[in-house]
Design a protein around this motif. Structure first.
Motif, PDB file in Angstrom:
ATOM      1  N   ASP A  43      -6.040  24.101   1.897  1.00  7.38           N
ATOM      2  CA  ASP A  43      -6.364  25.518   1.994  1.00  7.38           C
ATOM      3  C   ASP A  43      -6.797  26.117   0.663  1.00  7.38           C
ATOM      4  N   SER A  44      -6.791  25.320  -0.397  1.00  3.35           N
ATOM      5  CA  SER A  44      -7.184  25.854  -1.700  1.00  3.35           C
ATOM      6  C   SER A  44      -8.702  25.971  -1.786  1.00  3.35           C
ATOM      7  N   ALA A  45      -9.167  26.536  -2.873  1.00  4.99           N
ATOM      8  CA  ALA A  45     -10.604  26.737  -3.073  1.00  4.99           C
ATOM      9  C   ALA A  45     -11.270  25.529  -3.725  1.00  4.99           C
ATOM     10  N   TYR A  46     -10.570  24.389  -3.781  1.00  2.00           N
ATOM     11  CA  TYR A  46     -11.092  23.231  -4.492  1.00  2.00           C
ATOM     12  C   TYR A  46     -11.175  22.001  -3.598  1.00  2.00           C
ATOM     13  N   PHE A  47     -12.196  21.186  -3.863  1.00  3.01           N
ATOM     14  CA  PHE A  47     -12.404  19.919  -3.189  1.00  3.01           C
ATOM     15  C   PHE A  47     -11.950  18.826  -4.148  1.00  3.01           C
ATOM     16  N   ILE A  48     -11.151  17.884  -3.674  1.00  6.35           N
ATOM     17  CA  ILE A  48     -10.562  16.855  -4.526  1.00  6.35           C
ATOM     18  C   ILE A  48     -11.015  15.484  -4.033  1.00  6.35           C
ATOM     19  N   THR A  49     -11.534  14.667  -4.963  1.00  2.55           N
ATOM     20  CA  THR A  49     -11.897  13.287  -4.631  1.00  2.55           C
ATOM     21  C   THR A  49     -11.192  12.356  -5.613  1.00  2.55           C
ATOM     22  N   LEU A  58       8.310   1.744  -1.201  1.00  3.54           N
ATOM     23  CA  LEU A  58       9.509   1.141  -1.764  1.00  3.54           C
ATOM     24  C   LEU A  58       9.961   1.888  -3.021  1.00  3.54           C
ATOM     25  N   HIS A  59       8.998   2.214  -3.892  1.00  7.36           N
ATOM     26  CA  HIS A  59       9.316   2.939  -5.131  1.00  7.36           C
ATOM     27  C   HIS A  59       9.064   4.435  -4.990  1.00  7.36           C
ATOM     28  N   THR A  60       8.595   4.872  -3.856  1.00  7.74           N
ATOM     29  CA  THR A  60       8.215   6.268  -3.558  1.00  7.74           C
ATOM     30  C   THR A  60       7.340   6.853  -4.653  1.00  7.74           C
ATOM     31  N   THR A  61       6.249   6.149  -4.930  1.00  7.45           N
ATOM     32  CA  THR A  61       5.273   6.626  -5.910  1.00  7.45           C
ATOM     33  C   THR A  61       3.881   6.587  -5.306  1.00  7.45           C
ATOM     34  N   ILE A  62       3.039   7.483  -5.795  1.00 10.26           N
ATOM     35  CA  ILE A  62       1.629   7.511  -5.444  1.00 10.26           C
ATOM     36  C   ILE A  62       0.864   7.567  -6.750  1.00 10.26           C
ATOM     37  N   LYS A  63      -0.123   6.701  -6.908  1.00 12.64           N
ATOM     38  CA  LYS A  63      -0.952   6.722  -8.108  1.00 12.64           C
ATOM     39  C   LYS A  63      -2.414   6.779  -7.686  1.00 12.64           C
ATOM     40  N   ALA A  64      -3.132   7.764  -8.231  1.00  7.76           N
ATOM     41  CA  ALA A  64      -4.551   7.924  -7.938  1.00  7.76           C
ATOM     42  C   ALA A  64      -5.328   7.856  -9.247  1.00  7.76           C
ATOM     43  N   ASP A  65      -6.488   7.230  -9.207  1.00  6.78           N
ATOM     44  CA  ASP A  65      -7.335   7.071 -10.386  1.00  6.78           C
ATOM     45  C   ASP A  65      -8.664   7.776 -10.191  1.00  6.78           C
ATOM     46  N   ALA A  66      -9.254   8.199 -11.303  1.00  6.35           N
ATOM     47  CA  ALA A  66     -10.587   8.819 -11.336  1.00  6.35           C
ATOM     48  C   ALA A  66     -10.681  10.007 -10.373  1.00  6.35           C
ATOM     49  N   ILE A  67      -9.853  11.005 -10.596  1.00  9.32           N
ATOM     50  CA  ILE A  67      -9.806  12.190  -9.741  1.00  9.32           C
ATOM     51  C   ILE A  67     -10.813  13.219 -10.250  1.00  9.32           C
ATOM     52  N   VAL A  68     -11.558  13.817  -9.322  1.00  7.80           N
ATOM     53  CA  VAL A  68     -12.521  14.868  -9.651  1.00  7.80           C
ATOM     54  C   VAL A  68     -12.189  16.081  -8.788  1.00  7.80           C
ATOM     55  N   ILE A  69     -12.089  17.236  -9.455  1.00  7.88           N
ATOM     56  CA  ILE A  69     -11.790  18.488  -8.766  1.00  7.88           C
ATOM     57  C   ILE A  69     -12.941  19.449  -9.002  1.00  7.88           C
ATOM     58  N   ILE A  70     -13.540  19.950  -7.895  1.00  7.50           N
ATOM     59  CA  ILE A  70     -14.634  20.911  -8.005  1.00  7.50           C
ATOM     60  C   ILE A  70     -14.411  22.041  -6.999  1.00  7.50           C
ATOM     61  N   PRO A  71     -14.937  23.225  -7.291  1.00 10.87           N
ATOM     62  CA  PRO A  71     -14.786  24.340  -6.338  1.00 10.87           C
ATOM     63  C   PRO A  71     -15.566  24.067  -5.050  1.00 10.87           C
ATOM     64  N   LYS A  72     -14.986  24.449  -3.924  1.00 11.01           N
ATOM     65  CA  LYS A  72     -15.680  24.288  -2.648  1.00 11.01           C
ATOM     66  C   LYS A  72     -16.924  25.166  -2.580  1.00 11.01           C
ATOM     67  N   ALA A  73     -16.907  26.304  -3.268  1.00 14.76           N
ATOM     68  CA  ALA A  73     -18.069  27.188  -3.275  1.00 14.76           C
ATOM     69  C   ALA A  73     -19.257  26.525  -3.956  1.00 14.76           C
ATOM     70  N   ALA A  74     -19.021  25.670  -4.940  1.00 19.40           N
ATOM     71  CA  ALA A  74     -20.106  24.987  -5.644  1.00 19.40           C
ATOM     72  C   ALA A  74     -20.798  23.966  -4.741  1.00 19.40           C
ATOM     73  N   LEU A  75     -20.101  23.461  -3.749  1.00 20.76           N
ATOM     74  CA  LEU A  75     -20.717  22.522  -2.809  1.00 20.76           C
ATOM     75  C   LEU A  75     -21.718  23.215  -1.900  1.00 20.76           C
ATOM     76  N   LYS A  76     -21.449  24.476  -1.565  1.00 21.94           N
ATOM     77  CA  LYS A  76     -22.315  25.229  -0.665  1.00 21.94           C
ATOM     78  C   LYS A  76     -23.453  25.923  -1.402  1.00 21.94           C
ATOM     79  N   ASP A  77     -23.198  26.374  -2.610  1.00 20.12           N
ATOM     80  CA  ASP A  77     -24.179  27.131  -3.385  1.00 20.12           C
ATOM     81  C   ASP A  77     -24.353  26.456  -4.741  1.00 20.12           C
ATOM     82  N   SER A  78     -25.501  25.787  -4.941  1.00 21.47           N
ATOM     83  CA  SER A  78     -25.710  25.042  -6.181  1.00 21.47           C
ATOM     84  C   SER A  78     -25.887  25.962  -7.392  1.00 21.47           C
TER      85      SER A  78
END
Length: 115
Positions: A43-49, A58-78
């Motif tokens: 529900d936030s204003a950002y798109f996350i990849t 087993l260790h209850t961990t999540i690890k993500a690499d190379a994360i990019v966060i951009i505004p959802k408005a930028a996807l619709k309006d360049s």
């Protein structure tokens, strides 16, 4: 007739096999469900990849690499470049609550490490 210790051994092996199968099944379900929670139901204003995600129940961990966060408005309006843009090398979530992720689609954790 089987001896009692053989029955106990079969019972323990069956229990361990059930735990392993459930662990693999839940891990696969979370691996497919987490991207929906992060992107589609966000529900936030950002798109996350992210490039790669590793989930360990087993260790209850999540690890993500190379994360990019951009505004959802930028996807619709360049032309609209307002908002926060971010690139994160890696993000590790420690001691997350599996129950909340499975049944409430919420990620609650004790610690987050951002690199």
């Amino acid at each position: 007739m089987l001896k009692w210790y053989l029955k106990v051994f079969i019972g323990i092996c069956t229990f361990l096999l059930l735990v392993i199968v459930l662990n693999i099944g839940i891990n696969l379900w979370i691996t497919f469900q987490l991207p929906k929670i992060i992107n589609r139901e966000n529900d936030s204003a950002y798109f996350i990849t992210y490039k790669n995600i590793d989930i360990s129940l087993l260790h209850t961990t999540i690890k993500a690499d190379a994360i990019v966060i951009i505004p959802k408005a930028a996807l619709k309006d360049s032309r609209n470049k307002s908002g926060i843009y971010a690139k994160i090398g890696s993000l590790q979530i420690k001691d997350f609550k599996v129950w909340n992720l499975l049944f409430n689609d919420k990620l609650k954790a004790k610690g987050i490490i951002v690199e």
